[in-house]
Design a protein around this motif. Structure first.
Motif, mmCIF file in Angstrom:
data_model
loop_
_atom_site.group_PDB
_atom_site.id
_atom_site.type_symbol
_atom_site.label_atom_id
_atom_site.label_comp_id
_atom_site.label_asym_id
_atom_site.label_seq_id
_atom_site.Cartn_x
_atom_site.Cartn_y
_atom_site.Cartn_z
ATOM 1 N N ASP A 21 0.824 -1.214 0.000
ATOM 2 C CA ASP A 21 0.000 0.000 0.000
ATOM 3 C C ASP A 21 0.858 1.264 0.000
ATOM 4 O O ASP A 21 1.997 1.251 0.453
ATOM 5 N N GLY A 22 0.276 2.345 -0.521
ATOM 6 C CA GLY A 22 0.944 3.652 -0.454
ATOM 7 C C GLY A 22 1.569 4.108 -1.762
ATOM 8 O O GLY A 22 2.268 5.118 -1.785
ATOM 9 N N ARG A 69 0.125 7.634 -2.684
ATOM 10 C CA ARG A 69 0.656 8.714 -1.843
ATOM 11 C C ARG A 69 2.130 8.983 -2.150
ATOM 12 O O ARG A 69 2.591 10.114 -2.120
ATOM 13 N N ARG A 125 -11.921 2.165 -8.450
ATOM 14 C CA ARG A 125 -10.997 3.247 -8.835
ATOM 15 C C ARG A 125 -11.274 3.709 -10.264
ATOM 16 O O ARG A 125 -11.910 2.984 -11.038
#
Ligand code: IPE
Ligand code: IPE
Ligand code: MG
Length: 252
Positions: free
Chosen positions: A32-33, A36, A83
């Motif tokens: 994850d991430g 970001r 998404r």
């Protein structure tokens, strides 16, 4: 014993000694991430996913070197269809590219590639690449690399229940044959031990529909780094912490 000498954030030398006899057999990672990571750099999210693929290459190698036998990577959840279409397409494309460029090397290293999830929902090209990669590596005897793609824990359990009902209706099994062990054989992870350690980078501390049945007694490890920045050192640290946990399984 593996010895690692690396500088910590405050520049102290840190020696992590891992106990070779207590390497987790199965490590699962919620990658994850990526988004970001890209946002911080003013890049499109897809660049984060691309950088995340580089991390997969490094971490799979390191997992193998450390003697991990099963590694499961959560790459696309049943909820990720929510998404934007562009992002979903980019993720599918990346999987195809990853398999195309990596499967030869994985095969050479004895890796067995498996996919957890409903691949029948994927585009033809994607499905074909997955099926070919599974076929190519199925008789290998090294590290098992499970890629969870279009995977959801609830979806997996419902699918198992449906298949059990079919087997009962066809007279292949009786209701009384259904045990926890038997049930596990209807999951995507059949022939795979439960994860000993589940790692989630990016600072989130939730399971996000990952391995719901299998995580009953897994150890959890969280980190604030985003997946593209996740390093071999982070994996070593997670294993070190795991080795210093007391797994009681409800006992004393
Ligand atoms: C990668 O990270 C996980 C995938 C679903 C591919 P994200 O795309 O969830 O990144 P963040 O959480 O938005 O930063
Ligand atoms: C979990 O990450 C799924 C994958 C890593 C593939 P998400 O980014 O989709 O999870 P949430 O939405 O933060 O729970
Ligand atoms: Mg996320």
């Amino acid at each position: 014993m593996f010895n690692f000498f690396k500088a910590t954030k405050n520049n102290e030398e840190l020696n992590i000694e891992l106990d070779e006899k207590n390497i987790p057999q199965h490590v699962a990672i919620i990658m994850d991430g990526n988004g970001r990571w890209a946002k911080k750099r003013n890049m499109p999210r897809s660049m984060g996913h691309k950088a995340g693929v580089e991390t997969i290459r490094r971490i799979v190698k390191e997992a193998d070197r450390l003697g991990i036998k099963f590694i499961t990577l959560y790459a696309f959840s049943t909820e990720n269809w929510k998404r934007p279409k562009d992002e979903v397409n980019a993720l599918m494309k990346l999987l195809v590219q990853y398999l195309k460029s990596e499967v030869g090397e994985l095969h050479k290293n004895g890796v067995v590639l498996r996919v957890l999830g409903d691949i029948s929902q994927l585009q033809e090209e994607c499905r074909k690449e997955i099926e070919d990669s599974i076929e190519l590596t199925k008789n290998n005897t090294g590290l098992v690399l499970n890629v969870a793609f279009n995977y959801g824990g609830r979806d997996e359990i419902v699918r198992a229940v449906k298949n059990i009902v079919i087997d009962i209706e066809n007279g292949n099994i009786n209701k009384d044959d259904i045990t926890k062990e038997r049930f596990s054989e209807y999951l995507y992870t059949k022939n795979c031990p439960d994860p000993d350690l589940i790692i989630r980078p990016s600072g989130e501390q939730r399971i996000s529909n990952f391995l719901l049945w299998q995580c009953a007694y897994s150890e959890f490890w969280y980190s604030n780094v985003n997946w593209p920045d996740f390093s071999e050192r982070d994996l070593q640290q997670a294993i070190y912490d795991y080795q210093n946990r007391d797994r009681r399984y409800g006992g004393v």
